[in-house]
Design a protein around this motif. Structure first.
Motif, PDB file in Angstrom:
ATOM      1  N   SER A 131       0.815  -1.209   0.000  1.00  0.00           N
ATOM      2  CA  SER A 131       0.000   0.000   0.000  1.00  0.00           C
ATOM      3  C   SER A 131       0.852   1.262   0.000  1.00  0.00           C
ATOM      4  CB  SER A 131      -0.923   0.009   1.222  1.00  0.00           C
ATOM      5  OG  SER A 131      -0.172  -0.091   2.432  1.00  0.00           O
ATOM      6  N   GLN A 132       2.162   1.145   0.204  1.00  0.00           N
ATOM      7  CA  GLN A 132       3.031   2.310   0.266  1.00  0.00           C
ATOM      8  C   GLN A 132       3.603   2.648  -1.109  1.00  0.00           C
ATOM      9  OE1 GLN A 132       5.803   2.509   3.665  1.00  0.00           O
ATOM     10  NE2 GLN A 132       5.034   0.495   4.269  1.00  0.00           N
ATOM     11  N   SER A 133       4.069   3.889  -1.270  1.00  0.00           N
ATOM     12  CA  SER A 133       4.682   4.338  -2.519  1.00  0.00           C
ATOM     13  C   SER A 133       6.194   4.161  -2.450  1.00  0.00           C
ATOM     14  CB  SER A 133       4.368   5.817  -2.763  1.00  0.00           C
ATOM     15  OG  SER A 133       4.995   6.629  -1.784  1.00  0.00           O
ATOM     16  N   ASP A 134       6.845   4.169  -3.635  1.00  0.00           N
ATOM     17  CA  ASP A 134       8.297   4.009  -3.682  1.00  0.00           C
ATOM     18  C   ASP A 134       8.996   5.086  -2.856  1.00  0.00           C
ATOM     19  OD1 ASP A 134       7.877   1.916  -5.338  1.00  0.00           O
ATOM     20  OD2 ASP A 134       8.634   2.858  -7.167  1.00  0.00           O
ATOM     21  N   GLY A 135       8.556   6.344  -3.032  1.00  0.00           N
ATOM     22  CA  GLY A 135       9.205   7.432  -2.320  1.00  0.00           C
ATOM     23  C   GLY A 135       9.068   7.314  -0.818  1.00  0.00           C
ATOM     24  N   GLY A 136       7.866   6.959  -0.341  1.00  0.00           N
ATOM     25  CA  GLY A 136       7.657   6.793   1.087  1.00  0.00           C
ATOM     26  C   GLY A 136       8.458   5.637   1.649  1.00  0.00           C
ATOM     27  N   ILE A 137       8.542   4.539   0.898  1.00  0.00           N
ATOM     28  CA  ILE A 137       9.327   3.384   1.339  1.00  0.00           C
ATOM     29  C   ILE A 137      10.801   3.756   1.411  1.00  0.00           C
ATOM     30  CG2 ILE A 137      10.090   1.074   0.664  1.00  0.00           C
ATOM     31  CD1 ILE A 137       7.270   0.767  -0.631  1.00  0.00           C
ATOM     32  N   PHE A 138      11.266   4.499   0.418  1.00  0.00           N
ATOM     33  CA  PHE A 138      12.668   4.907   0.403  1.00  0.00           C
ATOM     34  C   PHE A 138      13.004   5.747   1.632  1.00  0.00           C
ATOM     35  CE2 PHE A 138      15.705   8.277  -0.716  1.00  0.00           C
ATOM     36  CZ  PHE A 138      16.837   7.497  -0.912  1.00  0.00           C
ATOM     37  N   GLN A 139      12.143   6.697   1.978  1.00  0.00           N
ATOM     38  CA  GLN A 139      12.426   7.580   3.098  1.00  0.00           C
ATOM     39  C   GLN A 139      12.493   6.818   4.415  1.00  0.00           C
ATOM     40  OE1 GLN A 139      13.558  10.353   2.481  1.00  0.00           O
ATOM     41  NE2 GLN A 139      12.196  11.848   1.573  1.00  0.00           N
ATOM     42  N   SER A 140      11.684   5.768   4.562  1.00  0.00           N
ATOM     43  CA  SER A 140      11.644   5.032   5.828  1.00  0.00           C
ATOM     44  C   SER A 140      12.571   3.815   5.839  1.00  0.00           C
ATOM     45  CB  SER A 140      10.214   4.566   6.113  1.00  0.00           C
ATOM     46  OG  SER A 140       9.735   3.717   5.077  1.00  0.00           O
ATOM     47  N   SER A 141      13.192   3.501   4.705  1.00  0.00           N
ATOM     48  CA  SER A 141      14.057   2.324   4.628  1.00  0.00           C
ATOM     49  C   SER A 141      15.411   2.601   5.268  1.00  0.00           C
ATOM     50  CB  SER A 141      14.263   1.914   3.167  1.00  0.00           C
ATOM     51  OG  SER A 141      15.025   2.893   2.475  1.00  0.00           O
ATOM     52  N   GLU A 142      16.147   1.538   5.533  1.00  0.00           N
ATOM     53  CA  GLU A 142      17.486   1.686   6.113  1.00  0.00           C
ATOM     54  C   GLU A 142      18.409   2.422   5.157  1.00  0.00           C
ATOM     55  OE1 GLU A 142      21.223  -0.976   7.837  1.00  0.00           O
ATOM     56  OE2 GLU A 142      19.370  -1.965   7.183  1.00  0.00           O
ATOM     57  N   ALA A 168      10.548   9.645 -11.228  1.00  0.00           N
ATOM     58  CA  ALA A 168       9.747  10.677 -10.573  1.00  0.00           C
ATOM     59  C   ALA A 168       9.147  10.230  -9.245  1.00  0.00           C
ATOM     60  CB  ALA A 168       8.632  11.132 -11.514  1.00  0.00           C
ATOM     61  N   ALA A 169       9.172   8.935  -8.944  1.00  0.00           N
ATOM     62  CA  ALA A 169       8.587   8.452  -7.690  1.00  0.00           C
ATOM     63  C   ALA A 169       9.432   8.831  -6.481  1.00  0.00           C
ATOM     64  CB  ALA A 169       8.417   6.937  -7.737  1.00  0.00           C
ATOM     65  N   LEU A 225      13.781  14.511  -4.902  1.00  0.00           N
ATOM     66  CA  LEU A 225      15.025  15.092  -5.402  1.00  0.00           C
ATOM     67  C   LEU A 225      15.891  15.480  -4.203  1.00  0.00           C
ATOM     68  CD1 LEU A 225      16.603  16.078  -7.923  1.00  0.00           C
ATOM     69  CD2 LEU A 225      15.481  18.292  -7.612  1.00  0.00           C
ATOM     70  N   LYS A 226      17.058  14.858  -4.104  1.00  0.00           N
ATOM     71  CA  LYS A 226      17.977  15.115  -2.996  1.00  0.00           C
ATOM     72  C   LYS A 226      19.372  15.341  -3.555  1.00  0.00           C
ATOM     73  CE  LYS A 226      15.055  14.141   0.460  1.00  0.00           C
ATOM     74  NZ  LYS A 226      14.710  15.080   1.556  1.00  0.00           N
ATOM     75  N   SER A 227      20.260  15.806  -2.699  1.00  0.00           N
ATOM     76  CA  SER A 227      21.641  15.976  -3.148  1.00  0.00           C
ATOM     77  C   SER A 227      22.259  14.641  -3.525  1.00  0.00           C
ATOM     78  CB  SER A 227      22.473  16.646  -2.049  1.00  0.00           C
ATOM     79  OG  SER A 227      22.480  15.841  -0.873  1.00  0.00           O
ATOM     80  N   TYR A 228      21.795  13.555  -2.905  1.00  0.00           N
ATOM     81  CA  TYR A 228      22.300  12.218  -3.182  1.00  0.00           C
ATOM     82  C   TYR A 228      21.374  11.419  -4.103  1.00  0.00           C
ATOM     83  CZ  TYR A 228      19.004  11.405   0.632  1.00  0.00           C
ATOM     84  OH  TYR A 228      17.877  11.399   1.431  1.00  0.00           O
ATOM     85  N   LEU A 229      20.351  12.067  -4.693  1.00  0.00           N
ATOM     86  CA  LEU A 229      19.413  11.350  -5.568  1.00  0.00           C
ATOM     87  C   LEU A 229      18.900  12.321  -6.643  1.00  0.00           C
ATOM     88  CD1 LEU A 229      16.642   8.903  -4.269  1.00  0.00           C
ATOM     89  CD2 LEU A 229      16.688   9.889  -6.555  1.00  0.00           C
ATOM     90  N   MET A 230      19.340  12.098  -7.872  1.00  0.00           N
ATOM     91  CA  MET A 230      18.909  12.922  -8.993  1.00  0.00           C
ATOM     92  C   MET A 230      17.777  12.224  -9.753  1.00  0.00           C
ATOM     93  SD  MET A 230      20.646  15.821  -9.306  1.00  0.00           S
ATOM     94  CE  MET A 230      20.299  15.978  -7.530  1.00  0.00           C
ATOM     95  N   LYS A 231      16.828  13.020 -10.226  1.00  0.00           N
ATOM     96  CA  LYS A 231      15.720  12.475 -11.002  1.00  0.00           C
ATOM     97  C   LYS A 231      15.420  13.426 -12.158  1.00  0.00           C
ATOM     98  CE  LYS A 231      11.753  14.452  -8.510  1.00  0.00           C
ATOM     99  NZ  LYS A 231      10.490  14.107  -7.828  1.00  0.00           N
ATOM    100  N   PRO A 232      14.562  13.024 -13.104  1.00  0.00           N
ATOM    101  CA  PRO A 232      14.317  13.865 -14.276  1.00  0.00           C
ATOM    102  C   PRO A 232      13.524  15.124 -13.927  1.00  0.00           C
ATOM    103  CG  PRO A 232      13.615  11.579 -14.647  1.00  0.00           C
ATOM    104  CD  PRO A 232      13.873  11.730 -13.190  1.00  0.00           C
ATOM    105  N   TYR A 233      13.565  16.082 -14.860  1.00  0.00           N
ATOM    106  CA  TYR A 233      12.645  17.215 -14.796  1.00  0.00           C
ATOM    107  C   TYR A 233      11.249  16.681 -15.128  1.00  0.00           C
ATOM    108  CZ  TYR A 233      16.597  20.452 -14.769  1.00  0.00           C
ATOM    109  OH  TYR A 233      17.735  21.140 -14.429  1.00  0.00           O
ATOM    110  N   GLY A 234      10.264  17.075 -14.319  1.00  0.00           N
ATOM    111  CA  GLY A 234       8.940  16.504 -14.482  1.00  0.00           C
ATOM    112  C   GLY A 234       7.910  17.415 -15.106  1.00  0.00           C
ATOM    113  N   GLU A 235       8.205  18.709 -15.242  1.00  0.00           N
ATOM    114  CA  GLU A 235       7.188  19.616 -15.766  1.00  0.00           C
ATOM    115  C   GLU A 235       6.946  19.364 -17.254  1.00  0.00           C
ATOM    116  OE1 GLU A 235      11.068  22.104 -15.444  1.00  0.00           O
ATOM    117  OE2 GLU A 235      10.027  20.530 -14.318  1.00  0.00           O
ATOM    118  N   ARG A 236       5.782  19.818 -17.737  1.00  0.00           N
ATOM    119  CA  ARG A 236       5.440  19.637 -19.143  1.00  0.00           C
ATOM    120  C   ARG A 236       6.123  20.689 -19.998  1.00  0.00           C
ATOM    121  NH1 ARG A 236      -1.121  18.404 -19.031  1.00  0.00           N
ATOM    122  NH2 ARG A 236      -1.004  16.507 -17.745  1.00  0.00           N
TER     123      ARG A 236
END
Length: 372
Positions: A156-167, A200-201, A204-215
């Motif tokens: 039921s959790q999202s990738d981003g939420g799981i990442f933040q709470s993971s070890e 996009a899930a 964006l952090k200094s240790y995690l780069m992701k794509p530009y998401g705007e249209r």
């Protein structure tokens, strides 16, 4: 897996599989063979029970014990993050050499592994696809080896939420994972931290780069997205290899939650074990060059054979929900912009502008084949 590699694997975990000598006790080699067949062929426990003339409860116990033994022995040896800055720099060098993306120390993604509905679980494992799943969050290097993983989060959790709470998320946040100190990008004086690449899930952090998401993004941002996607593609291919070679993932896994976690971790350990041991011929049988996505010198993408192997099947590995952009600190936005300027300037790739324009439909695809 040839005889030599099987015997080597057996020598590693055999002591953990030995039982008291009794008339009906199966040998460690038989237990390992049963487990490998279950994982690689995707046979049901009922089929294995008939094939090996064992009771279903015996097969279930063998699978639970052997997968845990494999994880306990192989994980620390074959699925572990780099221990120091020098090893992280080796991973980054692989991404720069293979995918021309600087300071990247891994590609991250999450997948939902479908399973039977756990008893009394209510909706905590119920995902957006209206099935039950456990989430696998993993990071791989430039050569499809998994270097970090987190298994067990509820579907039921999202990738981003799981990442933040993971070890791994916590260790990246507090800096205890020992990433290298920031340094200049190749042949420039642009100071840049080392980072993972994700979709996009993820935040964006200094240790995690992701794509530009705007249209309707500008051309230089589209080039950055193209270059980042080339580096991030390795994790998609790593999951593709996993689903194609280990047929236990072809359908929802029927087992208890803790056993499902062991099965997932075990297949990843064996995936790395196969890629990192044995001779080149055996490794090419497991993952030949044509099995993964290939990019021609002109930038044209040819999908790997794993797409054909898993296409049209209701497999156990599914994507998580895609999420929109999240707010990020101004300094991190500037970091991404600096990376964008690098891939459009000093770190430019041949034909990248033309490839992006073709993918945007600005120029016809046939022009790709006319490039020198």
């Amino acid at each position: 897996m040839n005889v030599e590699r099987f015997e080597y694997l057996l020598s590693l975990i055999g002591p953990l599989l030995k039982k008291r000598k009794m008339y009906t006790t199966l040998l460690p080699s038989q237990r390992l063979a049963i487990t490998l067949r279950f994982l690689a062929a995707g046979d049901s426990q009922g089929t294995l029970s008939f094939s090996y003339r064992c009771g279903k409860s015996t097969i279930s116990q063998i699978l639970a014990e052997t997968t845990r033994a494999l994880v306990s022995v192989l994980k620390n040896a074959f699925v572990k993050p780099p221990a120091n800055e020098a090893e992280w720099r080796e991973v980054a060098a692989g991404f720069w050499e293979e995918w021309q993306f600087p300071h990247c120390v891994g590609a991250i993604d999450g997948k939902h592994i479908q399973m039977q509905a756990p008893q009394a679980s209510q909706s905590i494992y119920f995902n957006y696809k209206k099935t039950f799943s456990i989430v696998l969050l993993a990071v791989c290097d430039a050569y499809y080896n998994f270097i970090m993983l987190d298994v067990g989060a509820e579907g039921s959790q999202s990738d981003g939420g799981i990442f933040q709470s993971s070890e791994m998320g916590r260790r990246l946040n507090d800096g205890s994972i020992n990433l290298p100190n920031s340094s200049n990008l190749p042949e420039t004086d642009i100071d840049m931290p080392y980072f993972l690449v994700g979709d996009a899930a993820f935040p964006l952090k200094s240790y995690l780069m992701k794509p530009y998401g705007e249209r309707n993004i500008s051309h230089d941002k589209s080039v950055y997205n193209f270059r980042l996607s080339r580096a991030r593609r390795v994790i998609e291919n790593a999951f593709g290899i996993l689903a194609a070679r280990w047929r236990v993932f072809r359908r929802p896994i029927i087992s208890k939650e803790d056993n499902v976690e062991s099965i997932i971790e075990c297949t990843i350990c064996l995936h790395n074990f196969i890629l990192k041991t044995g001779n080149k011929k055996l490794n090419l049988e497991y993952c030949p060059p044509s099995f993964v996505d290939q990019e021609l010198p002109t930038g044209e993408l040819i999908e790997g054979e794993w797409h054909d192997v898993v296409s049209g099947e209701n497999g156990a590995i599914i994507n998580g929900p895609r999420m929109g952009a999240r707010n990020a600190a101004l300094g991190i936005l500037k970091q991404r912009d600096a990376l964008k300027e690098f891939v459009n300037g000093p770190g430019v790739m041949r034909h990248q502008d033309t490839i992006v324009r073709i993918r945007q439909g600005i120029i016809p695809p046939q022009d790709l084949h006319l490039l020198p």
